[in-house]
Design an enzyme around this catalytic site. Structure first.
Site, mmCIF file in Angstrom:
data_model
loop_
_atom_site.group_PDB
_atom_site.id
_atom_site.type_symbol
_atom_site.label_atom_id
_atom_site.label_comp_id
_atom_site.label_asym_id
_atom_site.label_seq_id
_atom_site.Cartn_x
_atom_site.Cartn_y
_atom_site.Cartn_z
ATOM 1 N N THR A 18 0.837 -1.204 0.000
ATOM 2 C CA THR A 18 0.000 0.000 0.000
ATOM 3 C C THR A 18 0.874 1.257 0.000
ATOM 4 O O THR A 18 0.542 2.263 -0.601
ATOM 5 C CB THR A 18 -0.905 0.020 1.247
ATOM 6 O OG1 THR A 18 -1.527 -1.255 1.389
ATOM 7 C CG2 THR A 18 -1.969 1.085 1.147
ATOM 8 N N SER A 113 6.418 3.780 8.501
ATOM 9 C CA SER A 113 5.284 4.501 9.077
ATOM 10 C C SER A 113 4.943 4.075 10.494
ATOM 11 O O SER A 113 5.765 4.181 11.395
ATOM 12 C CB SER A 113 4.089 4.354 8.138
ATOM 13 O OG SER A 113 3.030 5.138 8.584
ATOM 14 N N HIS A 114 3.743 3.517 10.667
ATOM 15 C CA HIS A 114 3.260 3.192 12.014
ATOM 16 C C HIS A 114 3.767 1.830 12.499
ATOM 17 O O HIS A 114 3.472 1.431 13.617
ATOM 18 C CB HIS A 114 1.735 3.210 12.008
ATOM 19 C CG HIS A 114 1.170 2.298 10.964
ATOM 20 N ND1 HIS A 114 1.218 2.612 9.628
ATOM 21 C CD2 HIS A 114 0.604 1.087 11.042
ATOM 22 C CE1 HIS A 114 0.697 1.631 8.925
ATOM 23 N NE2 HIS A 114 0.311 0.682 9.762
ATOM 24 N N LYS A 126 10.177 3.906 0.274
ATOM 25 C CA LYS A 126 9.081 4.346 -0.574
ATOM 26 C C LYS A 126 9.636 5.346 -1.576
ATOM 27 O O LYS A 126 10.439 6.201 -1.196
ATOM 28 C CB LYS A 126 8.078 5.032 0.354
ATOM 29 C CG LYS A 126 6.749 5.299 -0.239
ATOM 30 C CD LYS A 126 5.787 5.644 0.870
ATOM 31 C CE LYS A 126 5.394 7.075 0.715
ATOM 32 N NZ LYS A 126 4.270 7.452 1.523
ATOM 33 N N ASP A 279 1.963 9.724 13.725
ATOM 34 C CA ASP A 279 2.589 8.394 13.658
ATOM 35 C C ASP A 279 4.086 8.465 13.339
ATOM 36 O O ASP A 279 4.671 9.554 13.316
ATOM 37 C CB ASP A 279 1.862 7.521 12.630
ATOM 38 C CG ASP A 279 2.112 7.973 11.201
ATOM 39 O OD1 ASP A 279 2.339 9.176 10.999
ATOM 40 O OD2 ASP A 279 2.092 7.132 10.290
ATOM 41 N N ASP A 281 6.006 8.381 10.715
ATOM 42 C CA ASP A 281 6.538 9.269 9.681
ATOM 43 C C ASP A 281 5.752 10.573 9.541
ATOM 44 O O ASP A 281 5.981 11.338 8.603
ATOM 45 C CB ASP A 281 6.589 8.544 8.334
ATOM 46 C CG ASP A 281 5.219 8.078 7.863
ATOM 47 O OD1 ASP A 281 4.349 7.809 8.704
ATOM 48 O OD2 ASP A 281 5.013 7.986 6.635
ATOM 49 N N ASP A 283 2.512 11.325 8.927
ATOM 50 C CA ASP A 283 1.413 11.597 7.997
ATOM 51 C C ASP A 283 0.033 11.297 8.587
ATOM 52 O O ASP A 283 -0.976 11.667 8.003
ATOM 53 C CB ASP A 283 1.616 10.883 6.644
ATOM 54 C CG ASP A 283 1.819 9.386 6.784
ATOM 55 O OD1 ASP A 283 1.796 8.883 7.926
ATOM 56 O OD2 ASP A 283 2.011 8.717 5.748
ATOM 57 N N ARG A 284 -0.011 10.617 9.736
ATOM 58 C CA ARG A 284 -1.323 10.341 10.357
ATOM 59 C C ARG A 284 -1.602 11.306 11.503
ATOM 60 O O ARG A 284 -0.669 11.881 12.063
ATOM 61 C CB ARG A 284 -1.342 8.922 10.924
ATOM 62 C CG ARG A 284 -1.184 7.859 9.882
ATOM 63 C CD ARG A 284 -1.351 6.474 10.478
ATOM 64 N NE ARG A 284 -1.233 5.485 9.422
ATOM 65 C CZ ARG A 284 -1.787 4.282 9.457
ATOM 66 N NH1 ARG A 284 -2.486 3.900 10.499
ATOM 67 N NH2 ARG A 284 -1.642 3.447 8.448
ATOM 68 N N LYS A 378 -0.650 12.360 2.907
ATOM 69 C CA LYS A 378 -1.472 12.767 4.030
ATOM 70 C C LYS A 378 -0.573 13.496 5.013
ATOM 71 O O LYS A 378 0.646 13.352 4.974
ATOM 72 C CB LYS A 378 -2.187 11.578 4.657
ATOM 73 C CG LYS A 378 -1.322 10.424 5.112
ATOM 74 C CD LYS A 378 -2.246 9.293 5.589
ATOM 75 C CE LYS A 378 -1.481 8.094 6.108
ATOM 76 N NZ LYS A 378 -1.127 7.158 5.021
HETATM 77 C C1 VG1 Z 1 -2.733 1.106 5.853
HETATM 78 C C2 VG1 Z 1 -4.010 1.918 5.857
HETATM 79 C C3 VG1 Z 1 -4.053 2.836 4.642
HETATM 80 C C4 VG1 Z 1 -2.796 3.708 4.602
HETATM 81 C C5 VG1 Z 1 -1.561 2.843 4.667
HETATM 82 C C6 VG1 Z 1 -0.298 3.650 4.766
HETATM 83 O O1 VG1 Z 1 -2.699 0.277 4.707
HETATM 84 O O2 VG1 Z 1 -5.123 1.079 5.874
HETATM 85 O O3 VG1 Z 1 -5.211 3.610 4.702
HETATM 86 O O4 VG1 Z 1 -2.754 4.483 3.440
HETATM 87 O O5 VG1 Z 1 -1.619 1.985 5.816
HETATM 88 O O6 VG1 Z 1 -0.331 4.491 5.877
HETATM 89 P P1 VG1 Z 1 -3.113 -1.278 4.737
HETATM 90 O O7 VG1 Z 1 -2.848 -1.779 3.359
HETATM 91 O O8 VG1 Z 1 -2.288 -1.932 5.811
HETATM 92 O O9 VG1 Z 1 -4.553 -1.309 5.116
HETATM 93 V V1 VG1 Z 1 1.104 4.983 6.561
HETATM 94 O O10 VG1 Z 1 0.797 6.049 7.754
HETATM 95 O O11 VG1 Z 1 1.819 3.571 6.709
HETATM 96 O O12 VG1 Z 1 2.040 5.747 5.342
HETATM 97 CO CO CO Z 2 2.449 7.029 8.259
#
Ligand code: VG1
Ligand code: CO
Length: 545
Positions: A18, A113-114, A126, A279, A281, A283-284, A378
């Protein structure tokens, strides 16, 4: 320092998910895993020679080593210049902004990210393109194909480059400019919001706020923006030191993982009026009031409904997009405003074309993500500042702002039930079972619920007409309630099944119900329809968000 060509073995598993390629640190450290992926990216960029690239990460374990490798590979591959965040630090939204501002060819963002960090945690890479947004599927697919046939990579045999001191220096023919990762982004935020008004709010004795950076990348940003520029007290800024393992915690701003902040906001005595977290990085965002949680889907809808109260959006917004599983709350706002609304697959890369072509101003996801056309990612602090600006204008509490919104638009009760670390086979069986039952579902009645439509979501990009299939199973009821199933594309262990539950309630006298109870009938049905009990040994979801 001539480039050296190194032989390597291709990997078959470097498919970006994703949001980039995520694996455990152990993977990335071993056997040229990082080198191969970086070379695959470089091989897919036609204009790499002499170009400018942005580089930085969320500061997690292996960030600094990865930066050294990437700098040496960039120099060997003919990159002209690297704009590197000081100390290797750069939040995802700041990276997006810098790519755009300095017209770079793109950027390499080192983040998972998270996901947890540390030697046993995760790492990620990325690639973002020149619009500042995540590479579209066409490019990530090309990178994946390249990674499967890669046999060599290029690297210079150079000394370690200094990354902590601002300034420019050379690595072979390539220029490296180490820049302040905060300043440009902070200036951008100041150009969007009414900082004067927010400063007054923060200085007011009737208002207290706090922000939890979760020992992740937003720490230095929060200190500069919320602390220095807006006057928030040092004590109100929690965990602002970026740590390689995020202090052993999960840098995910939600009610279970941001425990320290949640305890503070839900304490019976002296809870602040406003609490927020971001979070790994940056963005959340999570927004809390005194004893009150703002659902992220609602957050997007509320920001959109109130856009004109913010200087940058005073002339109104053009349109709103949300990821398909995100609640329909934002659609109601778009309808009322008479503007475009779009449903995209999960992941920010799908918003890029809509933003670039002026179809939307705001976009967001249920996973604590919202953003706008100022960048192509985001943006956690943007959402926090938006809320602060809104509170300053409305002079009202977080809870009242949300309740008034529900009163006007209705409330979308919403929750996500995750089954994490399932054996991949079980998760696939569930999805196949659901796919094959789709034709039978429409018209079926379960108590008060009647299925109106059931499909496997396909997205056709309205701009470039590219098609993305299998983006989630949708079961839509005739009262607008929904069950969505999809598999996560960010996990690194087994498979995670996400079940998204939504129920709309227009009646204001029913806006104070328990969320899980209100959703319990569709929740039970979601388990039954997917045969979770038959295919897995799970009695209940491992996470409820
Ligand atoms: C998750 C979330 C998605 C978001 C992605 C990256 O993906 O559901 O909405 O865009 O993380 O967020 P998934 O495929 O695990 O549902 V982040 O803050 O990691 O850049
Ligand atoms: Co993130």
């Amino acid at each position: 320092m001539n480039p050296v060509i190194k032989k390597t073995q291709a990997f078959k598993d470097q498919k970006p998910g994703t949001s980039g390629l995520r694996k455990s640190v152990k993977y990335f450290k071993a056997d040229n895993y990082l080198q191969n992926f970086i070379q695959s990216i470089f091989n897919c960029l036609d204009e790499l020679e002499g170009s400018t690239l942005v580089l930085g990460g969320d500061g997690r374990f292996f960030n600094r080593e990865a930066i050294q490798i990437i700098l040496r590979m960039a120099a060997a591959n003919g990159v002209g210049k690297i704009l590197l965040g000081q100390g290797g630090i750069l939040s995802t939204p700041a990276a997006s902004h810098v790519i755009r501002k300095y017209k770079a060819l793109g950027g390499i963002l080192l983040t998972a990210s998270h996901n947890p960090g540390g030697p046993n945690g995760d790492f990620g890479v990325k690639f973002n393109i020149s619009n500042g947004g995540p590479a579209p599927e066409k490019l990530t697919n090309a990178i994946f194909e390249e990674s499967k046939r890669l046999s060599e990579y290029k690297i210079t045999e150079a000394q370690v480059s200094p990354i902590d001191k601002l300034g420019s220096f050379k690595l072979a023919e390539m220029e490296i400019e180490v820049f302040d990762p905060v300043k440009d982004y902070a200036d951008l935020m100041e150009s969007i919001f009414d900082f004067e008004k927010i400063r007054e709010l923060i200085a007011s004795p009737d208002f207290t706020a706090c922000f939890d950076a979760m020992n992740a990348v937003t720490g230095p940003y929060a200190e500069e923006i919320l602390g220095k520029r807006l006057g928030m007290d040092k004590n109100a800024l929690m965990n602002t030191q970026p740590l390689m393992n995020f202090g052993g915690k999960h840098p995910d701003p939600n009610l279970s993982t941001a425990k320290q902040l949640v305890d503070k906001m839900y304490s019976k005595k002296d809870a602040p009026n406003f609490g927020a977290a971001s979070d790994g990085d940056g963005d959340r965002h999570m927004i809390l009031g005194d004893y009150f949680f703002v659902n992220p889907s609602d957050s997007l809808a509320i920001l959109a409904a109130n856009a004109q109260k913010i200087p940058a959006y005073q002339n109104g917004i053009i349109g709103i997009a949300r990821s398909m599983p995100t609640s329909q709350a934002a659609d109601k706002v778009a309808e009322k405003l008479g503007i475009n609304s779009f449903q995209t697959p999960t992941g920010w890369k799908f918003f890029g074309n809509l933003l670039d072509h002026g179809e939307i101003t705001f976009c967001g996801e249920e996973s604590f993500g919202a953003g706008a056309d100022h960048i192509r990612e985001k943006d956690g602090l943007w959402a926090v500042l938006f809320w602060l600006n809104l509170i300053a204008v409305k002079q009202d509490s977080v809870e009242n702002i949300v309740r008034n919104h529900w009163a006007e638009y209705g409330r979308s009760y919403y929750s996500r039930h995750d089954y994490e670390r399932l054996p991949v086979k079980q998760a696939d069986e569930i999805m196949h079972h659901l796919q094959s039952s789709l034709p039978l579902l429409p018209g079926m009645q379960f108590g008060e619920l009647r299925i109106e439509k059931a499909d496997d979501f396909t997205y056709i990009d309205p701009i470039d007409h590219s098609i993305s299939e299998h983006q989630g199973i949708r079961i839509i009821f005739d009262n607008g309630s929904r069950i969505i199933y999809r598999l996560s594309g960010t996990g690194t262990e087994g498979a995670t099944l996400r079940i998204y539950l939504e129920r709309y309630e227009a009646d204001i006298s029913k806006h104070d119900l328990d969320i899980q109870e209100t959703l319990s009938d569709i929740s039970q049905l979601s388990v039954k329809l997917a045969k979770i009990r038959e295919y897995t040994d799970r009695e209940r979801p491992s996470a409820i968000v």
